[in-house]
Write a protein that holds these residues in place. Structure first.
Motif, PDB file in Angstrom:
ATOM      1  N   VAL A   1      45.591  40.863  34.535  1.00 54.01           N
ATOM      2  CA  VAL A   1      44.588  41.494  35.240  1.00 54.01           C
ATOM      3  C   VAL A   1      45.159  42.342  36.466  1.00 54.01           C
ATOM      4  O   VAL A   1      45.279  43.462  37.018  1.00 54.01           O
ATOM      5  CB  VAL A   1      43.110  41.060  35.369  1.00 54.01           C
ATOM      6  CG1 VAL A   1      42.341  41.670  36.392  1.00 54.01           C
ATOM      7  CG2 VAL A   1      42.629  40.814  34.111  1.00 54.01           C
ATOM      8  N   ARG A   2      45.696  41.252  37.351  1.00 57.88           N
ATOM      9  CA  ARG A   2      46.575  41.660  38.697  1.00 57.88           C
ATOM     10  C   ARG A   2      47.514  42.533  38.430  1.00 57.88           C
ATOM     11  O   ARG A   2      47.649  43.848  39.186  1.00 57.88           O
ATOM     12  CB  ARG A   2      46.702  40.549  39.412  1.00 57.88           C
ATOM     13  CG  ARG A   2      47.515  40.609  40.721  1.00 57.88           C
ATOM     14  CD  ARG A   2      46.524  41.286  41.778  1.00 57.88           C
ATOM     15  NE  ARG A   2      47.326  41.189  42.898  1.00 57.88           N
ATOM     16  CZ  ARG A   2      46.758  40.988  44.255  1.00 57.88           C
ATOM     17  NH1 ARG A   2      45.253  40.888  44.086  1.00 57.88           N
ATOM     18  NH2 ARG A   2      47.380  41.034  45.075  1.00 57.88           N
TER      19      ARG A   2
ATOM     20  N   ARG B   1      46.425  46.223  37.050  1.00 60.30           N
ATOM     21  CA  ARG B   1      45.288  46.775  37.725  1.00 60.30           C
ATOM     22  C   ARG B   1      44.337  47.110  36.950  1.00 60.30           C
ATOM     23  O   ARG B   1      43.714  48.174  36.828  1.00 60.30           O
ATOM     24  CB  ARG B   1      45.725  47.987  38.388  1.00 60.30           C
ATOM     25  CG  ARG B   1      46.624  47.593  39.536  1.00 60.30           C
ATOM     26  CD  ARG B   1      47.036  48.693  40.538  1.00 60.30           C
ATOM     27  NE  ARG B   1      48.177  48.279  41.561  1.00 60.30           N
ATOM     28  CZ  ARG B   1      49.078  49.184  41.731  1.00 60.30           C
ATOM     29  NH1 ARG B   1      49.231  50.585  41.294  1.00 60.30           N
ATOM     30  NH2 ARG B   1      49.923  48.642  42.694  1.00 60.30           N
ATOM     31  N   ILE B   2      43.763  45.939  35.924  1.00 57.78           N
ATOM     32  CA  ILE B   2      42.808  46.322  35.081  1.00 57.78           C
ATOM     33  C   ILE B   2      41.348  45.670  35.774  1.00 57.78           C
ATOM     34  O   ILE B   2      41.365  44.680  36.427  1.00 57.78           O
ATOM     35  CB  ILE B   2      42.755  45.233  33.760  1.00 57.78           C
ATOM     36  CG1 ILE B   2      44.031  45.773  33.046  1.00 57.78           C
ATOM     37  CG2 ILE B   2      41.702  45.368  33.080  1.00 57.78           C
ATOM     38  CD1 ILE B   2      44.571  44.729  32.171  1.00 57.78           C
ATOM     39  N   ASP B   3      40.184  46.465  35.586  1.00 60.93           N
ATOM     40  CA  ASP B   3      38.788  45.759  35.985  1.00 60.93           C
ATOM     41  C   ASP B   3      38.294  45.658  34.725  1.00 60.93           C
ATOM     42  O   ASP B   3      37.734  46.189  33.996  1.00 60.93           O
ATOM     43  CB  ASP B   3      38.250  47.004  36.578  1.00 60.93           C
ATOM     44  CG  ASP B   3      36.817  46.534  37.223  1.00 60.93           C
ATOM     45  OD1 ASP B   3      36.599  45.335  36.914  1.00 60.93           O
ATOM     46  OD2 ASP B   3      36.226  47.062  37.833  1.00 60.93           O
TER      47      ASP B   3
ATOM     48  N   ARG C   1      35.566  43.876  34.057  1.00 66.57           N
ATOM     49  CA  ARG C   1      34.138  43.913  34.069  1.00 66.57           C
ATOM     50  C   ARG C   1      33.801  45.411  33.289  1.00 66.57           C
ATOM     51  O   ARG C   1      32.876  45.449  32.594  1.00 66.57           O
ATOM     52  CB  ARG C   1      33.474  43.630  35.354  1.00 66.57           C
ATOM     53  CG  ARG C   1      33.689  42.614  36.130  1.00 66.57           C
ATOM     54  CD  ARG C   1      33.099  42.341  37.388  1.00 66.57           C
ATOM     55  NE  ARG C   1      34.323  43.075  38.223  1.00 66.57           N
ATOM     56  CZ  ARG C   1      34.697  42.897  39.502  1.00 66.57           C
ATOM     57  NH1 ARG C   1      33.824  41.715  40.024  1.00 66.57           N
ATOM     58  NH2 ARG C   1      35.625  43.525  40.004  1.00 66.57           N
ATOM     59  N   ILE C   2      34.386  46.302  33.846  1.00 62.62           N
ATOM     60  CA  ILE C   2      34.128  47.727  33.225  1.00 62.62           C
ATOM     61  C   ILE C   2      34.821  47.886  31.858  1.00 62.62           C
ATOM     62  O   ILE C   2      33.870  48.331  31.041  1.00 62.62           O
ATOM     63  CB  ILE C   2      34.882  48.788  33.988  1.00 62.62           C
ATOM     64  CG1 ILE C   2      34.294  48.940  35.423  1.00 62.62           C
ATOM     65  CG2 ILE C   2      34.864  50.086  33.188  1.00 62.62           C
ATOM     66  CD1 ILE C   2      34.728  49.817  36.307  1.00 62.62           C
TER      67      ILE C   2
ATOM     68  N   GLN D   1      29.528  38.647  31.651  1.00 64.82           N
ATOM     69  CA  GLN D   1      29.779  38.929  33.047  1.00 64.82           C
ATOM     70  C   GLN D   1      30.180  38.019  33.866  1.00 64.82           C
ATOM     71  O   GLN D   1      31.089  38.192  34.525  1.00 64.82           O
ATOM     72  CB  GLN D   1      28.352  39.580  33.650  1.00 64.82           C
ATOM     73  CG  GLN D   1      28.011  40.912  32.956  1.00 64.82           C
ATOM     74  CD  GLN D   1      26.587  41.219  33.485  1.00 64.82           C
ATOM     75  OE1 GLN D   1      25.495  40.546  33.621  1.00 64.82           O
ATOM     76  NE2 GLN D   1      26.446  42.609  33.538  1.00 64.82           N
TER      77      GLN D   1
ATOM     78  N   ASN E   1      33.853  38.027  35.857  1.00 69.86           N
ATOM     79  CA  ASN E   1      33.875  37.787  37.210  1.00 69.86           C
ATOM     80  C   ASN E   1      34.579  36.705  37.620  1.00 69.86           C
ATOM     81  O   ASN E   1      35.555  36.730  38.548  1.00 69.86           O
ATOM     82  CB  ASN E   1      32.409  37.452  37.696  1.00 69.86           C
ATOM     83  CG  ASN E   1      31.716  38.709  37.730  1.00 69.86           C
ATOM     84  OD1 ASN E   1      31.954  39.831  38.170  1.00 69.86           O
ATOM     85  ND2 ASN E   1      30.131  38.428  37.897  1.00 69.86           N
TER      86      ASN E   1
ATOM     87  N   GLN F   1      38.109  38.254  37.179  1.00 71.20           N
ATOM     88  CA  GLN F   1      38.594  38.814  38.350  1.00 71.20           C
ATOM     89  C   GLN F   1      38.909  38.044  39.672  1.00 71.20           C
ATOM     90  O   GLN F   1      39.699  38.463  40.453  1.00 71.20           O
ATOM     91  CB  GLN F   1      37.566  39.736  38.617  1.00 71.20           C
ATOM     92  CG  GLN F   1      37.346  41.049  37.410  1.00 71.20           C
ATOM     93  CD  GLN F   1      38.454  41.883  37.580  1.00 71.20           C
ATOM     94  OE1 GLN F   1      38.897  42.669  36.532  1.00 71.20           O
ATOM     95  NE2 GLN F   1      39.063  42.272  38.463  1.00 71.20           N
ATOM     96  N   LYS F   2      38.185  37.059  39.777  1.00 72.25           N
ATOM     97  CA  LYS F   2      38.336  36.331  41.087  1.00 72.25           C
ATOM     98  C   LYS F   2      39.466  35.550  41.259  1.00 72.25           C
ATOM     99  O   LYS F   2      40.216  35.545  41.961  1.00 72.25           O
ATOM    100  CB  LYS F   2      37.108  35.320  41.170  1.00 72.25           C
ATOM    101  CG  LYS F   2      37.109  34.497  42.465  1.00 72.25           C
ATOM    102  CD  LYS F   2      35.736  33.467  42.269  1.00 72.25           C
ATOM    103  CE  LYS F   2      36.008  32.505  43.638  1.00 72.25           C
ATOM    104  NZ  LYS F   2      34.780  31.483  43.650  1.00 72.25           N
TER     105      LYS F   2
ATOM    106  N   ASP G   1      42.138  38.392  41.863  1.00 72.32           N
ATOM    107  CA  ASP G   1      42.068  38.722  43.384  1.00 72.32           C
ATOM    108  C   ASP G   1      42.623  37.772  44.234  1.00 72.32           C
ATOM    109  O   ASP G   1      43.097  38.327  45.274  1.00 72.32           O
ATOM    110  CB  ASP G   1      40.624  39.309  43.665  1.00 72.32           C
ATOM    111  CG  ASP G   1      40.096  40.089  42.804  1.00 72.32           C
ATOM    112  OD1 ASP G   1      40.764  41.104  42.338  1.00 72.32           O
ATOM    113  OD2 ASP G   1      38.718  40.488  42.977  1.00 72.32           O
TER     114      ASP G   1
END
Length: 134
Positions: free
Chosen positions: A39-40, A43-45, A47-48, A113, A117, A120-121, A124
């Motif tokens: 993901v990092r 650069r994937i989001d 959630r979307i 969700q 999250n 993603q956390k 990040d």
């Protein structure tokens, strides 16, 4: 398929098929770390991308839809992730909202969700995703 190698089934994951072995980002790390690294790095989001599969905007989808959504979200990196069925179940288990208890019960639902999250956390809080900088 070559003789002696069973054909993959419809719900087999890339890590279950030895013919798909490759070297990916964060090889040998925990599945969440591998997902976060991809993901990092890409650069994937997440959630979307996972939101597109929640047709009723409820925050959960059935486990088969979730697996399909996750594979489409990672795209070509799905094979690089090398997720096995056991690892998938380990990652999804904390996010199951309804587990079937007896034969005939509906299949489990995943709180996508919260899962997205969490990944993603992790992504990040990581470095660049290059070797040694996870």
């Amino acid at each position: 398929m070559p003789k002696g190698v069973p054909a993959p089934g419809p719900w087999d994951l890339p890590g279950d098929n030895a013919n798909l072995d490759n070297e990916g980002l964060a090889e040998g790390m925990h599945p969440f770390i591998r997902m976060g690294t991809i993901v990092r790095a890409r650069r994937i989001d997440l959630r979307i991308l996972l939101d597109a599969y929640d047709m009723h905007q409820r925050g959960f989808v059935d486990i088969n839809t979730f697996q399909r959504a996750l594979s489409y979200a990672f795209g070509e990196q799905w094979n690089e992730l090398q997720l096995t069925t056991a690892e998938f179940e380990e990652c999804v288990d904390p996010y199951l909202s309804r587990r079937p208890t007896k034969p005939g019960d509906p299949i489990a639902y995943v709180l996508w969700q919260k899962f997205a999250n969490h990944v993603q956390k992790i992504a990040d809080s990581m470095g660049t995703g290059k070797p040694g900088d996870y």
